[in-house]
Design a protein around this motif. Structure first.
Motif, PDB file in Angstrom:
ATOM      1  N   GLN A 131     -14.393 -10.509   0.686  1.00  0.00           N
ATOM      2  CA  GLN A 131     -14.437  -9.980   2.058  1.00  0.00           C
ATOM      3  C   GLN A 131     -13.035  -9.682   2.578  1.00  0.00           C
ATOM      4  OE1 GLN A 131     -16.665 -13.040   4.074  1.00  0.00           O
ATOM      5  NE2 GLN A 131     -18.635 -12.130   3.518  1.00  0.00           N
TER       6      GLN A 131
ATOM      7  N   GLN B 259     -11.732  -6.437   1.104  1.00  0.00           N
ATOM      8  CA  GLN B 259     -12.318  -5.296   1.820  1.00  0.00           C
ATOM      9  C   GLN B 259     -11.719  -5.145   3.214  1.00  0.00           C
ATOM     10  OE1 GLN B 259     -16.559  -5.826   1.713  1.00  0.00           O
ATOM     11  NE2 GLN B 259     -16.712  -5.116  -0.408  1.00  0.00           N
ATOM     12  N   ARG B 260     -11.612  -6.241   3.926  1.00  0.00           N
ATOM     13  CA  ARG B 260     -11.100  -6.215   5.304  1.00  0.00           C
ATOM     14  C   ARG B 260      -9.676  -5.676   5.355  1.00  0.00           C
ATOM     15  NH1 ARG B 260     -12.475 -11.100   6.364  1.00  0.00           N
ATOM     16  NH2 ARG B 260     -10.561 -12.146   5.780  1.00  0.00           N
ATOM     17  N   TYR B 261      -8.850  -6.067   4.397  1.00  0.00           N
ATOM     18  CA  TYR B 261      -7.451  -5.642   4.373  1.00  0.00           C
ATOM     19  C   TYR B 261      -7.262  -4.341   3.604  1.00  0.00           C
ATOM     20  CZ  TYR B 261      -6.744 -10.469   5.935  1.00  0.00           C
ATOM     21  OH  TYR B 261      -6.804 -11.657   6.617  1.00  0.00           O
ATOM     22  N   GLU B 262      -8.373  -3.776   3.098  1.00  0.00           N
ATOM     23  CA  GLU B 262      -8.357  -2.497   2.386  1.00  0.00           C
ATOM     24  C   GLU B 262      -7.386  -2.492   1.209  1.00  0.00           C
ATOM     25  OE1 GLU B 262      -7.708   0.479   5.414  1.00  0.00           O
ATOM     26  OE2 GLU B 262      -9.675   0.127   6.287  1.00  0.00           O
ATOM     27  N   ILE B 263      -7.429  -3.570   0.440  1.00  0.00           N
ATOM     28  CA  ILE B 263      -6.570  -3.706  -0.739  1.00  0.00           C
ATOM     29  C   ILE B 263      -7.160  -2.842  -1.857  1.00  0.00           C
ATOM     30  CG2 ILE B 263      -5.699  -5.302  -2.496  1.00  0.00           C
ATOM     31  CD1 ILE B 263      -5.813  -7.486  -0.275  1.00  0.00           C
ATOM     32  N   LYS B 264      -6.348  -1.946  -2.380  1.00  0.00           N
ATOM     33  CA  LYS B 264      -6.800  -1.009  -3.418  1.00  0.00           C
ATOM     34  C   LYS B 264      -6.499  -1.498  -4.834  1.00  0.00           C
ATOM     35  CE  LYS B 264      -7.852   2.349  -0.419  1.00  0.00           C
ATOM     36  NZ  LYS B 264      -8.621   1.711   0.607  1.00  0.00           N
TER      37      LYS B 264
ATOM     38  N   ALA C  78       0.836  -1.208   0.000  1.00  0.00           N
ATOM     39  CA  ALA C  78       0.000   0.000   0.000  1.00  0.00           C
ATOM     40  C   ALA C  78       0.870   1.256   0.000  1.00  0.00           C
ATOM     41  CB  ALA C  78      -0.944  -0.010   1.196  1.00  0.00           C
TER      42      ALA C  78
END
Length: 135
Positions: free
Chosen positions: A59, A62-67, A27
């Motif tokens: 899920q 989303q949980r790990y906020e992978i862009k 990130a």
């Protein structure tokens, strides 16, 4: 579409603690290179059968906020094509489509900065032979 870009592939699975440790590094690098010709792509290659469920993968993203985009490597074909043997593994591909770096284990930010920066600089100087100029 990816030609002319440095491509960083992150082979991961969502139940792997080392994969989770790699995500903040990726990130940070995505932010650093957001205005450069660098593309980050996750390749989710499930270790266990329950990890291959698309809903669970979504899920986890989303949980790990992978862009970055994530490919679901359902049959481990991409894993096999790149000769990957462990989670996580980072593969760097030069702007001409040649694999120049494969490393298993948690991402090493300084090494990736050196590799990506070198490839970008070399490609700017000589787009046809960036790999040779890097070494």
């Amino acid at each position: 579409m990816l030609r002319g870009h440095v491509v960083v592939l992150d082979f991961w699975t969502y139940c792997c603690i080392n994969c989770m440790h790699t995500l903040p590094t990726l990130a940070e690098l995505e932010e650093k290179y957001k205005d450069k010709h660098v593309v980050f792509i996750g390749v989710h290659s499930a270790k266990f059968s329950q990890e291959s469920d698309a809903k669970n993968i979504g899920q986890a993203i989303q949980r790990y906020e992978i862009k970055h985009p994530v490919i679901v490597d359902e049959n481990m074909q991409i894993w096999d094509d790149y000769g990957v043997h462990s989670w996580p593994t980072i593969v760097v591909i030069d702007p001409n489509g040649i694999v120049v770096h494969v490393r298993g284990g948690e991402a090493q930010k300084d090494d990736l900065i050196e590799i990506i920066g070198g490839l970008l600089e070399a490609h700017k100087k000589n787009p046809e032979d960036a790999r040779r100029l890097l070494h």
